[in-house]
Design a protein around this motif. Structure first.
Motif, PDB file in Angstrom:
ATOM      1  N   PRO B 101       1.043  -1.350   0.046  1.00 36.17           N
ATOM      2  CA  PRO B 101       0.233  -0.354   0.408  1.00 36.17           C
ATOM      3  C   PRO B 101       0.839   1.036  -0.301  1.00 36.17           C
ATOM      4  O   PRO B 101       0.351   1.950  -0.666  1.00 36.17           O
ATOM      5  CB  PRO B 101      -0.983   0.074   1.365  1.00 36.17           C
ATOM      6  CG  PRO B 101      -0.776  -1.936   1.469  1.00 36.17           C
ATOM      7  CD  PRO B 101       0.296  -2.472   1.253  1.00 36.17           C
ATOM      8  N   SER B 102       1.590   1.389   0.535  1.00 34.83           N
ATOM      9  CA  SER B 102       2.662   2.288   0.849  1.00 34.83           C
ATOM     10  C   SER B 102       3.563   2.872  -0.843  1.00 34.83           C
ATOM     11  O   SER B 102       3.421   3.820  -1.275  1.00 34.83           O
ATOM     12  CB  SER B 102       4.555   1.738   1.744  1.00 34.83           C
ATOM     13  OG  SER B 102       3.515   1.929   2.702  1.00 34.83           O
ATOM     14  N   LEU B 103       3.900   1.342  -1.174  1.00 33.15           N
ATOM     15  CA  LEU B 103       4.397   1.491  -2.957  1.00 33.15           C
ATOM     16  C   LEU B 103       3.175   1.796  -3.480  1.00 33.15           C
ATOM     17  O   LEU B 103       3.862   2.802  -4.685  1.00 33.15           O
ATOM     18  CB  LEU B 103       4.409   0.326  -3.356  1.00 33.15           C
ATOM     19  CG  LEU B 103       5.770   0.453  -4.481  1.00 33.15           C
ATOM     20  CD1 LEU B 103       6.898   0.974  -4.279  1.00 33.15           C
ATOM     21  CD2 LEU B 103       5.982  -0.743  -4.904  1.00 33.15           C
ATOM     22  N   THR B 104       2.048   1.477  -3.463  1.00 28.73           N
ATOM     23  CA  THR B 104       1.038   2.201  -4.164  1.00 28.73           C
ATOM     24  C   THR B 104       1.027   3.767  -4.110  1.00 28.73           C
ATOM     25  O   THR B 104       0.633   4.711  -5.118  1.00 28.73           O
ATOM     26  CB  THR B 104      -0.531   1.258  -3.876  1.00 28.73           C
ATOM     27  OG1 THR B 104      -0.275   0.697  -4.122  1.00 28.73           O
ATOM     28  CG2 THR B 104      -1.223   1.811  -4.646  1.00 28.73           C
ATOM     29  N   TYR B 115      -4.064   6.981  -9.729  1.00 27.46           N
ATOM     30  CA  TYR B 115      -4.557   5.941  -8.835  1.00 27.46           C
ATOM     31  C   TYR B 115      -5.290   4.630  -9.269  1.00 27.46           C
ATOM     32  O   TYR B 115      -5.920   3.604  -8.750  1.00 27.46           O
ATOM     33  CB  TYR B 115      -5.441   6.694  -7.276  1.00 27.46           C
ATOM     34  CG  TYR B 115      -5.717   5.255  -6.990  1.00 27.46           C
ATOM     35  CD1 TYR B 115      -5.254   5.493  -6.386  1.00 27.46           C
ATOM     36  CD2 TYR B 115      -7.535   5.539  -6.504  1.00 27.46           C
ATOM     37  CE1 TYR B 115      -5.614   4.585  -4.929  1.00 27.46           C
ATOM     38  CE2 TYR B 115      -7.761   4.656  -5.523  1.00 27.46           C
ATOM     39  CZ  TYR B 115      -6.272   4.141  -4.878  1.00 27.46           C
ATOM     40  OH  TYR B 115      -6.977   3.393  -4.048  1.00 27.46           O
ATOM     41  N   GLU B 116      -6.265   4.448 -10.536  1.00 29.83           N
ATOM     42  CA  GLU B 116      -6.586   3.786 -10.584  1.00 29.83           C
ATOM     43  C   GLU B 116      -6.191   2.696 -11.518  1.00 29.83           C
ATOM     44  O   GLU B 116      -6.752   0.966 -11.020  1.00 29.83           O
ATOM     45  CB  GLU B 116      -7.719   3.738 -11.593  1.00 29.83           C
ATOM     46  CG  GLU B 116      -9.155   4.754 -11.805  1.00 29.83           C
ATOM     47  CD  GLU B 116      -9.242   6.480 -10.792  1.00 29.83           C
ATOM     48  OE1 GLU B 116      -8.354   7.010 -11.147  1.00 29.83           O
ATOM     49  OE2 GLU B 116      -9.911   7.038 -10.345  1.00 29.83           O
ATOM     50  N   TYR B 117      -5.106   2.891 -12.286  1.00 29.08           N
ATOM     51  CA  TYR B 117      -4.386   1.496 -12.098  1.00 29.08           C
ATOM     52  C   TYR B 117      -3.724   1.478 -11.006  1.00 29.08           C
ATOM     53  O   TYR B 117      -3.874  -0.422 -10.904  1.00 29.08           O
ATOM     54  CB  TYR B 117      -3.039   2.623 -13.228  1.00 29.08           C
ATOM     55  CG  TYR B 117      -3.802   2.645 -14.593  1.00 29.08           C
ATOM     56  CD1 TYR B 117      -5.495   1.639 -14.991  1.00 29.08           C
ATOM     57  CD2 TYR B 117      -3.703   4.057 -15.062  1.00 29.08           C
ATOM     58  CE1 TYR B 117      -5.642   2.800 -16.371  1.00 29.08           C
ATOM     59  CE2 TYR B 117      -4.195   3.944 -16.271  1.00 29.08           C
ATOM     60  CZ  TYR B 117      -4.586   3.605 -16.874  1.00 29.08           C
ATOM     61  OH  TYR B 117      -5.172   4.197 -17.959  1.00 29.08           O
ATOM     62  N   PHE B 121      -4.030  -2.610  -9.818  1.00 29.82           N
ATOM     63  CA  PHE B 121      -2.750  -4.092  -9.481  1.00 29.82           C
ATOM     64  C   PHE B 121      -3.526  -4.985  -7.780  1.00 29.82           C
ATOM     65  O   PHE B 121      -2.755  -5.449  -7.843  1.00 29.82           O
ATOM     66  CB  PHE B 121      -2.055  -3.135  -9.961  1.00 29.82           C
ATOM     67  CG  PHE B 121      -0.834  -3.865  -9.663  1.00 29.82           C
ATOM     68  CD1 PHE B 121       0.257  -4.515  -9.943  1.00 29.82           C
ATOM     69  CD2 PHE B 121       0.556  -3.151  -8.147  1.00 29.82           C
ATOM     70  CE1 PHE B 121       1.266  -5.229  -9.486  1.00 29.82           C
ATOM     71  CE2 PHE B 121       1.619  -4.620  -7.984  1.00 29.82           C
ATOM     72  CZ  PHE B 121       1.637  -5.621  -8.343  1.00 29.82           C
ATOM     73  N   THR B 122      -3.510  -3.295  -6.687  1.00 26.41           N
ATOM     74  CA  THR B 122      -3.466  -4.073  -5.485  1.00 26.41           C
ATOM     75  C   THR B 122      -4.871  -4.943  -5.270  1.00 26.41           C
ATOM     76  O   THR B 122      -5.155  -5.547  -4.691  1.00 26.41           O
ATOM     77  CB  THR B 122      -3.647  -2.213  -4.485  1.00 26.41           C
ATOM     78  OG1 THR B 122      -4.359  -1.943  -5.465  1.00 26.41           O
ATOM     79  CG2 THR B 122      -2.286  -2.014  -4.280  1.00 26.41           C
TER      80      THR B 122
END
Ligand SMILES: Nc1ncnc2c1ncn2[C@@H]1O[C@H](COP(=O)(O)OP(=O)(O)O)[C@@H](O)[C@H]1O
Ligand SMILES: [Mg+2]
Lengths: 288, 222
Positions: B101-104, B115-117, B121-122
């Motif tokens: 989540p931090s990497l996102t 953010y949608e992409y 992924f997550t």
């Protein structure tokens, strides 16, 4: 004031044309309301209509209106209505979208652009109130079914809604888990004054905590009102009466008959006499 | 490593990969690998990854060995095997020390990926364990109804195909629920905040300086 009010609300899903039929209903503020009825009677649709997902998400035709804390759901974005009503869906597992417990609960706050330094405290408080304190770093895949459901509750509570709607929350739980969950919801209702609406086909599970009942049948409200009144009418008007727990039925049967009993000496005598009484009202037979 | 900003960890991985491409000296590559393994040990991940690392080592050896018949110098073959290991371990190191989540959050806020992409992924990772559990459940149900898993690969493929349909149906209702959940929770709003700590601190700037120095040294030494 009413938390939710349906005013002559009708709705049809696009493909099947099924849905809700002229629903007029009010959910009092601070109440604990159980929505019951057979499969396909419209419980889920009623829950979704309180959040605005019906009709916003599904489309379809509607008439009348649904007012939530004074706002017409048809005029507002679903995310705005969600600030007033939190929804825990029947498939609560698929409702969860993040990787960790903390991120799941923070998700709605982040989307609402709440400043980052305020998020942590609110997330921890929400987790605390559902009994998941200390699990914030856990990955979702490491949670049990019951924990995931509590997480779903926390993830909507964090937005501080005045109303909490749960659709068939106990359908995947064992009786013990179901009792625990109802304890939790009842505590939120009592201590935080949150208005609770629960759809539940197994009425007996919800009864210890409920104060009002709505019975749905074929998309309509068949009965609605205070608990005791509705239970009595379910029996006397034979609306979904099979769902009324047997002790309630016994009570109702005895009350309507106002019968005198002989001095019971054994359990067998008592059962025989009660059964005779119940048979005469053709409502139920009690096994000894 | 765990205390570095997520973007700094990502940068470390990228720079190590670049050095690896530039370097051909087996001794230097081995040194780099030793450093990486040391960092993995510090992060407490060495034991957990031991089996995977051994497998990786075997693959790298094989990769080096198959080059020898083609008149490649031994040092070059060993170096290419080492390169493969160093790069893979660099990725493992990054994943082991950075919370996803931090990497996102870092990719969205600092690299400006939409953010949608990043969310797609997550959420793919979020549902992976569920899908695996479901496919086991479907296959168990097949066995319960008397289905025998055959050794014949063709029959196995047919069996897998039979388990796909219930899973696809489930995935469709699932994605509906998820879409509703996203809508209820205001997904897609313009001004989103991230609760993760992703900002650079002094140690991150020090690390960036260090990475720049080593990169310069690597280029000069070539
Ligand atoms: N997504 C949908 N599309 C079309 N029809 C639906 C949909 N969901 C429910 N229905 C129909 O609406 C009626 C009410 O369903 P529902 O509210 O799900 O009942 P319950 O929750 O009480 O089982 C049923 O006849 C059902 O077939
Ligand atoms: Mg339902």
């Amino acid at each position: 004031m009413e938390a939710v009010r349906f005013e002559d609300f009708s709705y049809q899903y696009p493909k099947t044309g099924q849905g809700l039929d002229r629903v007029t209903l009010s959910v009092p503020q601070g109440s604990f309301t159980v929505v019951t009825g057979t499969n396909g009677s419209g419980k889920t649709t009623l829950c979704l209509a309180m959040t605005g997902l019906v009709p916003h998400f599904f489309g379809g035709a509607m008439s009348g209106r649904v007012m939530v804390e004074g706002y017409n759901t048809a005029d507002r974005a679903v995310a705005d209505t969600a600030a007033n009503v939190g929804l825990v869906m029947e498939d609560y597992e698929s409702q969860l979208v993040a990787l960790t417990v903390f991120d799941e609960v923070a998700f709605a706050l982040e989307n609402a652009a709440v400043p980052a330094h305020l998020i942590r405290d609110r997330v921890l408080a929400a987790l605390e109130s559902v009994g998941l304190a200390g699990l914030e770093e856990r990955e979702l895949s490491a949670l049990s079914g019951g924990q995931k459901q509590r997480l779903a509750v926390a993830s909507v509570l964090v937005s501080r809604p005045a109303i909490l709607v749960l659709d068939e929350p106990t359908s995947a739980l064992d009786p013990e888990g179901a009792a625990d969950l109802y304890e939790l919801i009842a505590r939120l209702n009592r201590e935080q004054g949150i208005t609770v609406v629960v759809s539940e086909h197994d009425l007996a599970r919800a009864l210890p905590h409920a104060d009002s009942v709505v019975v749905m049948a074929a998309g309509r409200v068949a009965l609605a009102g205070p608990l005791n009144e509705v239970l009595t009418r379910m029996l006397s008007e034979q609306v979904y009466d099979a769902a009324v727990p047997s002790l309630r039925r016994l009570k109702a049967a005895l009350e309507t008959e106002q019968r005198q009993f002989s001095a019971w000496m054994t359990a067998g005598e008592a059962a025989a006499e009660i059964n005779a009484c119940l048979k005469s009202t053709r409502r139920l037979s009690l096994s000894a | 490593m765990k205390s570095l900003a997520p973007l700094c960890n990502l940068l470390l991985m990228i720079m190590v990969s670049i050095w690896t491409v530039l370097l051909w000296d087996p001794a230097l590559l081995a040194l780099l690998l030793a450093l990486e393994l040391g960092l993995l040990a510090v992060a407490g991940q060495l034991g957990k990854l031991a089996k995977a690392l051994f497998g990786l080592f075997m693959v790298a050896m094989f990769f080096a060995a198959i080059q020898l018949p083609f008149d490649v110098a031994v040092a070059t073959a060993v170096a290419s095997g080492l390169k493969m290991m160093v790069m893979t371990v660099a990725v493992l190191l990054m994943l082991a020390t950075t919370r996803l989540p931090s990497l996102t959050a870092a990719l969205v806020r600092q690299v400006r990926i939409p953010y949608e992409y990043a969310f797609m992924f997550t959420s793919a990772l979020r549902f992976m364990p569920d899908f695996i559990a479901e496919s086991h459940a479907v296959r168990e149900a097949q066995v319960c109804r008397g289905y025998v898993h055959s050794k014949n690969p063709l029959k196995r493929i047919v069996a897998y195909a039979a388990s796909v349909e219930p899973m696809v149906l489930r995935a469709i209702t699932r994605s509906d629920t998820m879409a509703m959940s996203l809508e209820l929770r205001g997904f897609g709003s313009v001004n989103r905040t991230f609760s993760q700590q992703i900002a650079f601190q002094t140690r991150d700037y020090l690390m960036v300086g260090f990475l720049a120095l080593v990169t310069a040294a690597v280029i000069v030494c070539r």
